[in-house]
Design a protein around this motif. Sequence first.
Motif, mmCIF file in Angstrom:
data_model
loop_
_atom_site.group_PDB
_atom_site.id
_atom_site.type_symbol
_atom_site.label_atom_id
_atom_site.label_comp_id
_atom_site.label_asym_id
_atom_site.label_seq_id
_atom_site.Cartn_x
_atom_site.Cartn_y
_atom_site.Cartn_z
ATOM 1 N N VAL A 119 9.604 1.637 3.240
ATOM 2 C CA VAL A 119 9.901 1.902 4.654
ATOM 3 C C VAL A 119 10.066 0.613 5.452
ATOM 4 N N ALA A 120 9.996 -0.532 4.759
ATOM 5 C CA ALA A 120 10.080 -1.820 5.464
ATOM 6 C C ALA A 120 11.419 -1.996 6.165
ATOM 7 N N PHE A 121 12.482 -1.392 5.605
ATOM 8 C CA PHE A 121 13.815 -1.566 6.200
ATOM 9 C C PHE A 121 13.918 -0.932 7.586
ATOM 10 N N LEU A 122 12.985 -0.052 7.916
ATOM 11 C CA LEU A 122 13.028 0.624 9.218
ATOM 12 C C LEU A 122 12.636 -0.302 10.360
ATOM 13 N N VAL A 123 11.891 -1.346 10.047
ATOM 14 C CA VAL A 123 11.439 -2.282 11.076
ATOM 15 C C VAL A 123 12.507 -3.360 11.246
ATOM 16 N N PRO A 176 0.817 -1.225 0.000
ATOM 17 C CA PRO A 176 0.000 0.000 0.000
ATOM 18 C C PRO A 176 0.848 1.271 0.000
ATOM 19 N N ILE A 177 0.234 2.348 -0.441
ATOM 20 C CA ILE A 177 0.880 3.660 -0.446
ATOM 21 C C ILE A 177 0.855 4.229 0.964
ATOM 22 N N VAL A 178 1.998 4.661 1.418
ATOM 23 C CA VAL A 178 2.118 5.234 2.759
ATOM 24 C C VAL A 178 1.926 6.745 2.719
ATOM 25 N N ALA A 179 2.465 7.386 1.675
ATOM 26 C CA ALA A 179 2.339 8.840 1.515
ATOM 27 C C ALA A 179 2.548 9.182 0.049
ATOM 28 N N SER A 180 2.039 10.318 -0.352
ATOM 29 C CA SER A 180 2.231 10.776 -1.725
ATOM 30 C C SER A 180 2.373 12.287 -1.742
ATOM 31 N N VAL A 181 3.212 12.751 -2.659
ATOM 32 C CA VAL A 181 3.379 14.183 -2.915
ATOM 33 C C VAL A 181 3.407 14.346 -4.428
ATOM 34 N N GLY A 182 2.356 14.934 -4.980
ATOM 35 C CA GLY A 182 2.276 15.025 -6.438
ATOM 36 C C GLY A 182 2.224 13.632 -7.030
#
Length: 300
Positions: free
Chosen positions: A59-63, A44-50
Amino acid sequence: MKKEESTILSLTNKLYLPILVSILLSSCDFFKFKSENNDLDENPIVASVGNQLLRNSDVAFLVTTGSSKEDSTNLTNRYVQSWVRKQLMILEAGKNMTFDEAELNRKLLDYKYALMVYEFEKSYVTSNSSAEISNAEIEEYYENNKESFSLKEIIVRTNFFKLEKSNPQNRPLERLLTLNRDNVETSIRQIALDHASNYYMEDSTWVRFEDVIVNTPLAANNNKVELLRNSKLIKVDDEIYSYYFKILDYKLQDQIPPLDFVREEISKILTNKKRVALVEQLQKDIYNRALENNEFKIYD
């Protein structure tokens, strides 16, 4: 009759074939749409800008293993916020400035090549570094460069003790600290172990005076230099505790520090010098080898 049936079948095929094709195409679109939805569900999309999207896989590597759910969530939230801010800045930059694409690409290539060279040099240094810096090397450097070292703060060798004012061992401790005999150290250490709320007995270690006196009444004293010059044993009290500082030696600001105080700093200096020398030798060897093999030309 058979001819009429054949004609009817032919007309029927012509009539229904476009409809059948349309249904099949619609089915393909349907299955394609479902497949895309499945991909979105899995990533899924976590955030979008344009037009820029940050997906869950980004962002999976952060966990990491062992981190709590709360820590992982907080770290991910900070990363997402940082990503959004960066993308917004890129958008704003594009709106307000005209960039030379060729120049940007050149700079990107320069950065890429510089990073490649840096990683290669780092790997080479790691593989070819000799043993740790020896004490002899440190001492030689110190003797040849001691004038370049200058203290920015007062340092001391000291014994420190903090006892409750009501403790009956205050007087015996103070008496022992005024004696300059080696055989009293055991008695002093025993009092510290049994009665002190805090103590420090590292005779050979130089420390910042400010680090020793922090959270004591002595920290507010504005005449520390005179105090050190005139007192071998400093005693101060607050409402609850008595604090004892037996000054074994001291160095003031702008004086040359003892070797032990700058040993680690000198070790880092010498390590960096060896690294630089290795890299310079590597560059020279590569150049000379290429020169011998006619691997480059310089045109007038």
